[in-house]
Design a protein around this motif. Structure first.
Motif, PDB file in Angstrom:
ATOM      1  N   UNK A 121     -29.876  72.649 105.414  1.00 59.03           N
ATOM      2  CA  UNK A 121     -30.001  71.419 106.200  1.00 59.03           C
ATOM      3  C   UNK A 121     -28.957  70.394 105.748  1.00 59.03           C
ATOM      4  N   UNK A 122     -28.820  70.214 104.448  1.00 53.21           N
ATOM      5  CA  UNK A 122     -27.852  69.241 103.930  1.00 53.21           C
ATOM      6  C   UNK A 122     -26.423  69.682 104.221  1.00 53.21           C
ATOM      7  N   UNK A 123     -26.171  70.966 104.133  1.00 53.92           N
ATOM      8  CA  UNK A 123     -24.844  71.492 104.432  1.00 53.92           C
ATOM      9  C   UNK A 123     -24.449  71.187 105.877  1.00 53.92           C
ATOM     10  N   UNK A 124     -25.367  71.431 106.797  1.00 52.65           N
ATOM     11  CA  UNK A 124     -25.099  71.183 108.215  1.00 52.65           C
ATOM     12  C   UNK A 124     -24.933  69.687 108.482  1.00 52.65           C
ATOM     13  N   UNK A 125     -25.771  68.876 107.847  1.00 53.68           N
ATOM     14  CA  UNK A 125     -25.723  67.431 108.055  1.00 53.68           C
ATOM     15  C   UNK A 125     -24.413  66.829 107.566  1.00 53.68           C
ATOM     16  N   UNK A 126     -23.907  67.315 106.456  1.00 45.93           N
ATOM     17  CA  UNK A 126     -22.721  66.733 105.835  1.00 45.93           C
ATOM     18  C   UNK A 126     -21.414  67.311 106.349  1.00 45.93           C
ATOM     19  N   UNK A 127     -21.453  68.483 106.941  1.00 40.39           N
ATOM     20  CA  UNK A 127     -20.231  69.152 107.387  1.00 40.39           C
ATOM     21  C   UNK A 127     -19.747  68.557 108.713  1.00 40.39           C
ATOM     22  N   UNK A 128     -18.551  67.946 108.736  1.00 40.87           N
ATOM     23  CA  UNK A 128     -18.053  67.339 109.980  1.00 40.87           C
ATOM     24  C   UNK A 128     -17.848  68.346 111.109  1.00 40.87           C
ATOM     25  N   UNK A 129     -17.739  69.621 110.771  1.00 40.83           N
ATOM     26  CA  UNK A 129     -17.581  70.632 111.818  1.00 40.83           C
ATOM     27  C   UNK A 129     -18.800  70.698 112.734  1.00 40.83           C
TER      28      UNK A 129
END
Length: 253
Positions: A121-129
């Motif tokens: 969840x954090x990876x998706x939230x923080x990734x500008x892609x």
């Protein structure tokens, strides 16, 4: 013009002009995993992520004078440094992953699935892609901004945001960025709300008189800081309430 007549409206992005696109976010994270987690814990995955971030923040030796808050929880230093432009999303994601593994070793999570879901969840939230897919404009508020612009008001943008995320939103929604007579992003100026310095920076950069300004934001602490600088603050709840508050202040809509 009366010396206290309001003619400048300052917008924020998060929760005022943009919101999370929940269906798209759920699809990226995985509906089945999210549903299993909710049924197993009777809590939302968002809560475990925010609680984890607050736990990381509480255990850090490094402290900032004014912590960065999100939905009632204090954020880790790396999130603040990301929004200050001192770190990129890759560094922040790596740091958070290390913190999460350290918490897992102390039994912060009930099982590996909860740990991995938090990381995802954090990876998706923080990734500008992913940002363009999981973020959507709040159409009634964008329409309100357009109407205010047409009625002759000056519009400014003041937001805590990483450069990478701002670039994504500006590229996808250039028509929204073009509404503003000036834009201050935290990562560009190395300042964060609710520090008063960033409000003063906006006023000084664009030669604005605080008594002529109105600032709209969801977080009360940010509105309070604006008011300490002489700017009239509105705690944004929804477009209907915001319109009503603006009318009370003499704004023509």
């Amino acid at each position: 013009m009366h010396k206290n007549e309001k003619k400048i409206i300052i917008f924020d992005l998060d929760g005022v002009l943009f919101k999370e696109n929940k269906p798209a976010f759920v699809k990226k994270v995985g509906f089945t995993d999210l549903a299993k987690y909710t049924l197993r814990t009777w809590s939302t995955p968002e809560s475990i992520c925010l609680d984890t971030l607050q736990c990381i923040s509480a255990q850090e030796e490094k402290k900032y004078e004014i912590p960065l808050m999100h939905r009632g929880r204090s954020m880790p230093c790396c999130i603040m440094e990301w929004q200050l432009g001192d770190k990129d999303h890759v560094q922040v994601r790596q740091e958070l992953a290390q913190h999460i593994d350290a918490l897992a070793a102390k039994n912060h999570f009930k099982n590996e699935q909860d740990r991995d879901l938090t990381k995802r969840i954090l990876d998706i939230t923080l990734n500008p892609e992913h940002l363009a897919d999981i973020t959507a404009p709040i159409s009634p508020m964008v329409q309100l901004a357009k109407q205010l612009k047409q009625n002759g008001y000056k519009l400014f943008l003041l937001s805590n945001l990483a450069t990478e995320h701002y670039d994504v939103l500006q590229a996808k929604y250039p028509e929204i960025a073009e509404l503003f007579d000036g834009i201050i992003i935290s990562a560009h100026v190395k300042m964060l709300k609710p520090h008063k310095q960033i409000y003063q920076h906006l006023l000084e950069t664009y030669d604005l008189k605080p008594q002529e300004c109105i600032f709209k934001k969801k977080k009360k602490e940010n509105v309070d800081a604006a008011q300490q600088c002489g700017i009239t603050g509105i705690t944004h709840k929804n477009v209907t309430k915001t319109k009503s508050e603006l009318v009370k202040l003499g704004i023509k809509i």
